[in-house]
Scaffold this motif. Sequence first.
Motif, PDB file in Angstrom:
ATOM      1  N   ASN A  57      17.452 -17.160 -10.156  1.00  0.00           N
ATOM      2  CA  ASN A  57      15.632 -18.592  -9.034  1.00  0.00           C
ATOM      3  C   ASN A  57      16.164 -19.585 -10.491  1.00  0.00           C
ATOM      4  OD1 ASN A  57      13.792 -15.924  -8.894  1.00  0.00           O
ATOM      5  ND2 ASN A  57      13.934 -14.851 -10.692  1.00  0.00           N
ATOM      6  N   SER A  60      17.028 -22.578  -6.245  1.00  0.00           N
ATOM      7  CA  SER A  60      15.399 -22.541  -5.547  1.00  0.00           C
ATOM      8  C   SER A  60      15.839 -23.019  -3.355  1.00  0.00           C
ATOM      9  CB  SER A  60      14.455 -23.343  -5.964  1.00  0.00           C
ATOM     10  OG  SER A  60      15.528 -24.813  -6.131  1.00  0.00           O
ATOM     11  N   ARG A  77      10.081  -7.523  -7.942  1.00  0.00           N
ATOM     12  CA  ARG A  77       9.856  -8.996  -7.817  1.00  0.00           C
ATOM     13  C   ARG A  77       9.981 -10.240  -8.961  1.00  0.00           C
ATOM     14  NH1 ARG A  77       4.728 -10.728  -6.001  1.00  0.00           N
ATOM     15  NH2 ARG A  77       4.254 -13.037  -6.604  1.00  0.00           N
ATOM     16  N   ILE A  81      11.312 -14.055  -7.480  1.00  0.00           N
ATOM     17  CA  ILE A  81      10.377 -15.382  -7.852  1.00  0.00           C
ATOM     18  C   ILE A  81      10.874 -16.648  -7.599  1.00  0.00           C
ATOM     19  CG2 ILE A  81       8.554 -16.721  -9.213  1.00  0.00           C
ATOM     20  CD1 ILE A  81       8.163 -13.532 -11.035  1.00  0.00           C
ATOM     21  N   VAL A  84      12.409 -18.020  -2.658  1.00  0.00           N
ATOM     22  CA  VAL A  84      11.379 -17.587  -1.705  1.00  0.00           C
ATOM     23  C   VAL A  84      12.255 -19.025  -0.451  1.00  0.00           C
ATOM     24  CG1 VAL A  84       9.053 -18.391  -3.615  1.00  0.00           C
ATOM     25  CG2 VAL A  84      10.495 -20.526  -2.268  1.00  0.00           C
ATOM     26  N   THR A 102       5.371  -4.136  -4.339  1.00  0.00           N
ATOM     27  CA  THR A 102       5.500  -6.094  -5.282  1.00  0.00           C
ATOM     28  C   THR A 102       7.257  -6.345  -4.834  1.00  0.00           C
ATOM     29  OG1 THR A 102       5.933  -5.153  -7.266  1.00  0.00           O
ATOM     30  CG2 THR A 102       3.678  -5.830  -6.674  1.00  0.00           C
ATOM     31  N   GLY A 105       7.470  -9.050  -2.702  1.00  0.00           N
ATOM     32  CA  GLY A 105       6.015  -9.925  -2.770  1.00  0.00           C
ATOM     33  C   GLY A 105       6.678 -11.932  -2.342  1.00  0.00           C
ATOM     34  N   PRO A 106       7.578 -12.426  -3.109  1.00  0.00           N
ATOM     35  CA  PRO A 106       7.979 -13.668  -3.407  1.00  0.00           C
ATOM     36  C   PRO A 106       8.601 -14.173  -1.579  1.00  0.00           C
ATOM     37  CG  PRO A 106       8.269 -12.606  -4.937  1.00  0.00           C
ATOM     38  CD  PRO A 106       8.267 -11.528  -3.722  1.00  0.00           C
ATOM     39  N   LEU A 107       8.775 -13.123  -1.303  1.00  0.00           N
ATOM     40  CA  LEU A 107       9.672 -13.693  -0.262  1.00  0.00           C
ATOM     41  C   LEU A 107       9.301 -13.551   1.117  1.00  0.00           C
ATOM     42  CD1 LEU A 107      13.681 -11.229  -0.427  1.00  0.00           C
ATOM     43  CD2 LEU A 107      12.923 -13.591  -1.698  1.00  0.00           C
ATOM     44  N   THR A 108       8.326 -14.426   1.735  1.00  0.00           N
ATOM     45  CA  THR A 108       7.777 -14.793   2.346  1.00  0.00           C
ATOM     46  C   THR A 108       8.016 -15.199   4.094  1.00  0.00           C
ATOM     47  OG1 THR A 108       6.933 -16.621   2.118  1.00  0.00           O
ATOM     48  CG2 THR A 108       5.831 -15.083   1.290  1.00  0.00           C
ATOM     49  N   THR A 131       3.757  -8.809   2.754  1.00  0.00           N
ATOM     50  CA  THR A 131       3.802 -10.838   3.056  1.00  0.00           C
ATOM     51  C   THR A 131       5.449 -11.091   2.900  1.00  0.00           C
ATOM     52  OG1 THR A 131       5.097 -10.481   0.426  1.00  0.00           O
ATOM     53  CG2 THR A 131       2.484 -10.461   0.085  1.00  0.00           C
ATOM     54  N   ASN A 132       5.503 -10.238   3.904  1.00  0.00           N
ATOM     55  CA  ASN A 132       6.694 -11.086   4.861  1.00  0.00           C
ATOM     56  C   ASN A 132       6.943 -11.032   6.133  1.00  0.00           C
ATOM     57  OD1 ASN A 132       8.541  -8.330   2.779  1.00  0.00           O
ATOM     58  ND2 ASN A 132       8.994 -10.446   2.443  1.00  0.00           N
TER      59      ASN A 132
END
Length: 287
Positions: A57, A60, A77, A81, A84, A102, A105-108, A131-132
């Motif tokens: 993480n 970034s 998840r 985080i 992204v 979940t 979830g953060p990997l939009t 969410t992807n």
Amino acid sequence: MGVMLDAACPPTCQCDQFQVNCRNADLTTFPKALPLNTRRLHLNSNGIAEINSLELNLLSDLVYLDCSHNRIAEISRLHFIGVVKLVYLDLSYNHLNRIRWTTFGPLTNLITLRLDNNQNLSEIESGAFSTNVGLREVNLSNNALLYLNTTSLRNLEGLKAIYLSGNPWECQCTIADLSEWMYENNETFPDEENTLCTLPKSMVGIPVSMALIKIFDICRTPLGYFDYLFFVIVGFAIFISGIIAASLAGTVMVFLEHHKLFKDDEEEDIKQYRSVRTTGRFTNISL
């Protein structure tokens, strides 16, 4: 810039501008001290059993992550985080057994996701890809999936390819939605012809996309003797209950009607009595 990256490069890895290559580096743990501006990270073909969420993480700017051919058994998840911007994620040939709703979830911004050849992967929870929204390619082939909830995948407007062959698909009622989706959108499934039923025995070897009619036949279970007997008993009970209810309602109505008539007669008698008393009083006064 290249010198700074080389100085921060983990042992047995090769670092170039924005890229760290640890392929076949005999790693058993997730590497530390990775350059913070890494955009492409190759960790494939090692013996890594766990992703270090803290180290990952910190990256970034990471857009490409290849963790294939390792021994990773669990992801969550928390691992994603801080990354992204990731558009490519390869977790194939690992020991994953479950994907929670979940996890990604953060990997939009994710475009390509490889989860194939995880021989213990038997469950992908409903909503795992909700969410992807940018996903274009998902590889779920050669896993242990018996069933797949298609809700979140159907909502991905940009999805171009999903690979499902090599799973022991159980062509029962629960897979009807998948079968229908594959039949109506076979261009989305490049390996559709090799995505086969393994259960029940009567459907072994049939493509999932062509199994819909037989699945409906299985789901329409014929009624047995006791089922019909149950419906007869329930119908008779409802009929008797209706008669009893109607009888009680009639009795109550008759009672109320009699009560009303009795009350009207009583009020009439009272009026006559008062009239007689009033007439008699005036007669006495006149005398």
